[in-house]
Design an enzyme around this catalytic site. Structure first.
Site, PDB file in Angstrom:
ATOM      1  N   ASP A   1     -11.571   2.256   3.856  1.00  0.00           N
ATOM      2  CA  ASP A   1     -11.800   0.815   3.714  1.00  0.00           C
ATOM      3  C   ASP A   1     -13.295   0.496   3.625  1.00  0.00           C
ATOM      4  O   ASP A   1     -13.670  -0.619   3.254  1.00  0.00           O
ATOM      5  CB  ASP A   1     -11.238   0.078   4.938  1.00  0.00           C
ATOM      6  CG  ASP A   1     -10.003  -0.732   4.617  1.00  0.00           C
ATOM      7  OD1 ASP A   1      -9.847  -1.137   3.449  1.00  0.00           O
ATOM      8  OD2 ASP A   1      -9.201  -0.968   5.538  1.00  0.00           O
TER       9      ASP A   1
ATOM     10  N   GLN B   1      -5.225  -1.841   9.576  1.00  0.00           N
ATOM     11  CA  GLN B   1      -4.976  -3.119   8.909  1.00  0.00           C
ATOM     12  C   GLN B   1      -5.505  -4.266   9.771  1.00  0.00           C
ATOM     13  O   GLN B   1      -5.236  -4.330  10.978  1.00  0.00           O
ATOM     14  CB  GLN B   1      -3.465  -3.281   8.654  1.00  0.00           C
ATOM     15  CG  GLN B   1      -3.082  -4.524   7.875  1.00  0.00           C
ATOM     16  CD  GLN B   1      -3.605  -4.539   6.440  1.00  0.00           C
ATOM     17  OE1 GLN B   1      -3.708  -3.517   5.785  1.00  0.00           O
ATOM     18  NE2 GLN B   1      -3.936  -5.713   5.952  1.00  0.00           N
TER      19      GLN B   1
ATOM     20  N   LYS C   1       0.851  -1.199   0.000  1.00  0.00           N
ATOM     21  CA  LYS C   1       0.000   0.000   0.000  1.00  0.00           C
ATOM     22  C   LYS C   1       0.881   1.241   0.000  1.00  0.00           C
ATOM     23  O   LYS C   1       0.588   2.226  -0.695  1.00  0.00           O
ATOM     24  CB  LYS C   1      -0.940  -0.012   1.217  1.00  0.00           C
ATOM     25  CG  LYS C   1      -2.037  -1.064   1.106  1.00  0.00           C
ATOM     26  CD  LYS C   1      -2.835  -1.298   2.382  1.00  0.00           C
ATOM     27  CE  LYS C   1      -3.787  -2.489   2.192  1.00  0.00           C
ATOM     28  NZ  LYS C   1      -4.537  -2.868   3.387  1.00  0.00           N
TER      29      LYS C   1
HETATM   30  N1  GUN Z   1      -6.853  -7.313   5.787  1.00  0.00           N
HETATM   31  C1  GUN Z   1      -7.080  -8.056   4.674  1.00  0.00           C
HETATM   32  N2  GUN Z   1      -7.656  -7.295   3.728  1.00  0.00           N
HETATM   33  C2  GUN Z   1      -7.800  -6.063   4.246  1.00  0.00           C
HETATM   34  C3  GUN Z   1      -8.337  -4.841   3.735  1.00  0.00           C
HETATM   35  O1  GUN Z   1      -8.821  -4.724   2.605  1.00  0.00           O
HETATM   36  N3  GUN Z   1      -8.292  -3.799   4.594  1.00  0.00           N
HETATM   37  C4  GUN Z   1      -7.798  -3.890   5.841  1.00  0.00           C
HETATM   38  N4  GUN Z   1      -7.804  -2.798   6.620  1.00  0.00           N
HETATM   39  N5  GUN Z   1      -7.293  -4.988   6.335  1.00  0.00           N
HETATM   40  C5  GUN Z   1      -7.305  -6.076   5.544  1.00  0.00           C
END
Ligand code: GUN
Length: 280
Positions: free
Chosen positions: A116, A93, A49
């Protein structure tokens, strides 16, 4: 033999367009990422990211919290980032260490910074079909359907996996495009029976080879969200790609399918959050 749905290429296009927009309009989008605990896979995701942010021109700041973090400390950090006007997007996350309440933390993120789309307010918006933040993986999958002109209206779509991150929001997205949606999960009695007539299958379980060729019909469109390792340590999805791809009309590879699209749509959501700032 199925046509490959090239998420990697589409994600690159989306990032490029966002980069051009950021440069042309002199935007200064800013993403704060909270990484709590020592999950190795999460570290890799967050690094990817960060790289994408660099490429697009999004300021990225990572907040590392130790395994022993208390719920109050996590919420305090979220409050601080909510109040910080320079921060456009906040991403916590997942997963976070046991004992912490991730739903409470997601709910604490301001809906307008919730890139998200996991805050209940945005979950509700998606459910009633109003504009909000759409979770990045389902959103990326919808962009793949759009790019490859895969029409969903009246189609039978089966989702395997009912997570809040993928399965449930995916169902809402497919429904909003007039598909007839079935959600399968660990307590589904006969998965093969549920999948046999599906025109579209989205596999989001996290178990290698759970979708086999004898479970799917000829011409099916297969989207593989799985991120697993095979015996040789190579990345693979939930679908038996080698055999299912012989029957499918379209299929996403792993890697190079859904994964890069998730990150591209996160970039999209951060730019959107930045542009929305001050409009409310
Ligand atoms: N863990 C696995 N996929 C994601 C996601 O799309 N966003 C977040 N914040 N955590 C994750």
């Amino acid at each position: 033999m199925a046509e490959l749905l090239n998420g990697k290429e589409l994600a690159k296009e989306i990032r490029q367009k966002l980069k051009e927009k950021v440069e042309k309009e002199q935007l200064t989008p800013n993403l704060a990422v909270i990484l709590c605990g020592n999950n190795e896979a999460s570290k890799v995701y967050v690094r990817n990211k960060s790289k994408a942010c660099d490429e697009v021109g999004i300021k990225f700041k990572e907040y590392l919290l130790p395994n022993e973090t208390k719920q109050e400390e996590l919420l305090e950090l979220i409050d601080k980032l909510n109040q910080d006007e320079s921060v456009d997007g906040i991403l916590l996350q997942s997963p976070i260490p046991k004992g912490l309440n991730i739903q409470e933390a997601f709910a604490r993120i301001s809906p307008e910074k919730d890139v998200d789309g996991f805050n209940p307010y945005n979950v509700g918006k998606l459910t009633i079909g109003e504009d909000g933040f759409i979770p990045c993986t389902p959103y990326g999958i919808m962009k793949i359907f759009e790019k490859y002109k895969i029409d969903l209206e009246g189609k039978k779509a089966a989702i395997v996996g009912r997570s809040n991150i993928v399965g449930k929001p995916m169902a809402q997205c497919l429904l909003s495009h007039n598909a007839t949606v079935t959600i399968c999960h660990s307590k589904t009695k006969d998965l093969k029976q549920e999948l046999k007539d599906a025109d579209v299958i989205v596999a989001a379980v996290g178990k290698r080879n759970i979708i086999k060729a004898d479970m799917v019909k000829e011409g099916v469109v297969v989207i593989d969200v799985g991120m697993n390792r095979n015996d040789e340590g190579k990345l693979c999805g939930d679908v038996d790609f080698e055999n299912v791809s012989k029957k499918a009309s379209y299929i996403t590879p792993v890697p190079g399918g859904v994964g890069p699209m998730t990150i591209a749509m996160l970039m999209n959501n951060v730019v959107k959050a930045h542009l929305m700032k001050g409009t409310k």
